[in-house]
Write an enzyme that holds these catalytic residues in place. Structure first.
Site, PDB file in Angstrom:
ATOM      1  N   SER A  56       0.807  -1.220   0.000  1.00 40.57           N
ATOM      2  CA  SER A  56       0.000   0.000   0.000  1.00 40.57           C
ATOM      3  C   SER A  56       0.843   1.274   0.000  1.00 40.57           C
ATOM      4  O   SER A  56       0.464   2.277  -0.615  1.00 40.57           O
ATOM      5  CB  SER A  56      -0.937   0.004   1.207  1.00 40.57           C
ATOM      6  OG  SER A  56      -0.207  -0.049   2.421  1.00 40.57           O
ATOM      7  N   THR A  57       1.976   1.258   0.675  1.00 35.06           N
ATOM      8  CA  THR A  57       2.805   2.464   0.746  1.00 35.06           C
ATOM      9  C   THR A  57       3.498   2.762  -0.573  1.00 35.06           C
ATOM     10  O   THR A  57       3.760   3.924  -0.902  1.00 35.06           O
ATOM     11  CB  THR A  57       3.852   2.319   1.863  1.00 35.06           C
ATOM     12  OG1 THR A  57       3.211   1.880   3.066  1.00 35.06           O
ATOM     13  CG2 THR A  57       4.537   3.649   2.137  1.00 35.06           C
TER      14      THR A  57
ATOM     15  N   ASP B 107       6.665  -5.247   6.338  1.00 37.86           N
ATOM     16  CA  ASP B 107       5.652  -5.675   7.294  1.00 37.86           C
ATOM     17  C   ASP B 107       6.116  -5.458   8.732  1.00 37.86           C
ATOM     18  O   ASP B 107       5.299  -5.248   9.622  1.00 37.86           O
ATOM     19  CB  ASP B 107       5.315  -7.151   7.065  1.00 37.86           C
ATOM     20  CG  ASP B 107       4.691  -7.387   5.703  1.00 37.86           C
ATOM     21  OD1 ASP B 107       3.746  -6.658   5.354  1.00 37.86           O
ATOM     22  OD2 ASP B 107       5.167  -8.271   4.969  1.00 37.86           O
TER      23      ASP B 107
ATOM     24  N   GLY C  65       3.943 -10.188   3.331  1.00 44.22           N
ATOM     25  CA  GLY C  65       2.519 -10.171   3.635  1.00 44.22           C
ATOM     26  C   GLY C  65       1.660 -10.168   2.392  1.00 44.22           C
ATOM     27  O   GLY C  65       0.537 -10.688   2.390  1.00 44.22           O
TER      28      GLY C  65
ATOM     29  N   GLU D 267      10.528  -9.349  -4.605  1.00 42.49           N
ATOM     30  CA  GLU D 267      10.950  -8.178  -3.834  1.00 42.49           C
ATOM     31  C   GLU D 267      12.413  -8.299  -3.429  1.00 42.49           C
ATOM     32  O   GLU D 267      13.170  -7.325  -3.496  1.00 42.49           O
ATOM     33  CB  GLU D 267      10.061  -8.018  -2.598  1.00 42.49           C
ATOM     34  CG  GLU D 267       8.651  -7.546  -2.915  1.00 42.49           C
ATOM     35  CD  GLU D 267       7.734  -7.551  -1.717  1.00 42.49           C
ATOM     36  OE1 GLU D 267       6.703  -6.855  -1.757  1.00 42.49           O
ATOM     37  OE2 GLU D 267       8.026  -8.264  -0.742  1.00 42.49           O
TER      38      GLU D 267
ATOM     39  N   LYS E  43       4.680  -0.457  11.754  1.00 45.91           N
ATOM     40  CA  LYS E  43       5.578  -1.535  11.322  1.00 45.91           C
ATOM     41  C   LYS E  43       6.903  -1.524  12.083  1.00 45.91           C
ATOM     42  O   LYS E  43       7.723  -2.417  11.892  1.00 45.91           O
ATOM     43  CB  LYS E  43       5.840  -1.395   9.813  1.00 45.91           C
ATOM     44  CG  LYS E  43       4.582  -1.323   8.957  1.00 45.91           C
ATOM     45  CD  LYS E  43       3.724  -2.558   9.113  1.00 45.91           C
ATOM     46  CE  LYS E  43       2.444  -2.479   8.312  1.00 45.91           C
ATOM     47  NZ  LYS E  43       2.658  -2.500   6.861  1.00 45.91           N
TER      48      LYS E  43
END
Length: 282
Positions: free
Chosen positions: A38-39, A102, A114, A121, A139
């Site tokens: 999301s970020t 996360d 997550g 990644e 986090k």
């Protein structure tokens, strides 16, 4: 109140992403890794806001289907990790990679996965000269497996039963193959066609936490993060683990490391106040 709190968290994540991009994306850079989560949406927004004159010569490398969509929607040039140029027999390094997390500990070790994108990644982070993490302050944790209780592990489906058994032998409490529900019946399947196992462990120690008589190899449930990571990655059937550990890109250069770096050189956290906290490597 809950709505206002959620809006403030989103605002702080956006502020953290914009500051991270301002600090670590230089106009001379050519290859940039874009992570998942999301970020990272705000990271792409921050890049787009700089305009074509800034990013026009840059090529962006995704970590999975979500980041491919973000890059494409923003109108940025994209190439896959394995398609970047080879110079002098070596694939060119990414100048920087931005990604979420996360959980982040005091030493900038991370848990990721997550969103089930941990393998790609890690490939993108390891291919970058510098890796920068962006998240909200929820986090942050002194030690990994404190707030985010389980380590995501990408496994070959055929090997899942034996990997689960080995994880239990190592002290993981009730490791399980992640479900794809509610969006998909059956197992969670990664972009690579693998399954994800979530393996809970007690809080992972740093080497400086070990007391006399402790070696961090799992005795009495005590694991030091590097020793656990090294043990996990050696299990047949495990493709990759969601621990990002070891050293960062700057440390790799200083110590002439052969193995690729996994840790970020900095983590940007959006605080509940709307401010941004920056945690840098010691």
């Amino acid at each position: 109140m809950a709505t206002n709190a959620a809006a403030l968290i989103e605002s702080s994540k956006k502020a953290a992403a914009y500051q991270a991009v301002d600090d670590y994306l230089l106009p001379t850079y050519k290859y940039v890794g874009i992570g998942s989560g999301s970020t990272v949406v705000y990271v792409v927004d921050a890049i787009k806001a700089k305009g074509p004159a800034f990013y026009g010569d840059m090529t962006f490398i995704p970590t999975g289907s979500q980041s491919k969509g973000l890059i494409t929607k923003a109108g940025l040039r994209m190439t896959n990790l394995d398609e970047r140029p080879v110079v002098g027999g070596k694939a060119v390094a990414l100048d920087v990679a931005f990604d979420g997390a996360d959980e982040v500990d005091d030493d900038l070790n991370l848990i990721k996965g997550g969103g089930a994108c941990l393998f790609q990644e890690k490939l993108v982070a390891a291919a970058a000269k510098r890796f920068v993490a962006v998240a909200d302050s929820r986090k942050q944790s002194p030690r990994l497996c404190t707030k985010w209780k389980a380590i995501p592990i990408e496994v070959l489906p055929l090997a899942a039963p034996d990997v689960l058994t080995k994880l239990q032998d190592m002290g993981s409490t009730n490791p399980a193959v992640r479900s794809g529900l509610p969006s998909k019946a059956g197992e969670c399947v990664s972009d690579n066609g693998m399954w994800i196992i979530d393996a809970p462990f007690s809080s992972l120690l740093l080497s400086k936490d070990l007391k006399d008589g402790q070696d961090g190899t799992g005795k009495d449930g005590v694991w030091e993060i590097n020793k656990l990571a090294d043990a996990l990655i050696k299990i047949p059937g495990i493709v990759e683990i969601g621990l990002f550990y070891g050293f960062n890109g700057d440390e790799a250069v200083k110590s002439n490391q052969i193995l690729p770096a996994q840790k970020p050189i900095a983590a940007y956290f959006g605080l509940p106040t709307g401010e941004v906290q920056v945690q840098k490597a010691a």
